[in-house]
Design an enzyme around this catalytic site. Sequence first.
Site: not given
Length: 220
Positions: A42, A93, A97, A188
Amino acid sequence: MEIAQKNRLRQAVRRALFGLLPSWALTERVENADRAVFLTFDDGPHPEHTPKLLDELARYGAKATFFAVGGRIAEHPEIARRIVAEGHTLGHHSYHHTDPSHTTAAQLAEEIEKTLALAKEHGLGVLRFFRPPHGKLTAGKLGRLMRSRQSTVLWNVDTKDYSCDHEWEIIAWLERNPLRPGDIALMHDNHAVAPRAIGAVLEQLQSSGLEAKALTIDHL
Ligand SMILES: [Zn+2]
């Protein structure tokens, strides 16, 4: 209500939701995965860490899934193109964010449209997989995602790589908590730890007879 009671209630709602929805709409683990595990990264693309990670994945012939932030795709479209070109799955995503508690369902839908349009503009194809920031969703947000035919992918293994200072921490944690077929592991690519750990992680998987694969719609 006591915190423990609240948590039990949340778990019960969560179990009911997973049971009710089709698996293409919401998933946190792949059933019938054979020997496959699904590493997911991510918060990228990151100009330094993501290319390093891609080099390591290529070295081991492994595939992964990247949940990229729209705004970062706009900054580094060439890295997003490399992710796709090398056979990984590019998911998204959100665009900014933002903390999900500050985002309405309408705002999230706008961010998703913006990211999908950006992906199209950069020749990245039609993105099908979405992961909400912090894994947090509401029924309203999930409904919007389903109407846009987006598959929401959570995870069942959190490696907590973002809180590690050294790669050995994550390698040791995975030795104590080995991945099993069908697991979707959260990592990540905007931190240095995952690219440094990934070689050893992939060797662990290979020695257990497991294969790191990219998530596709056939897995849901
Ligand atoms: Zn994130």
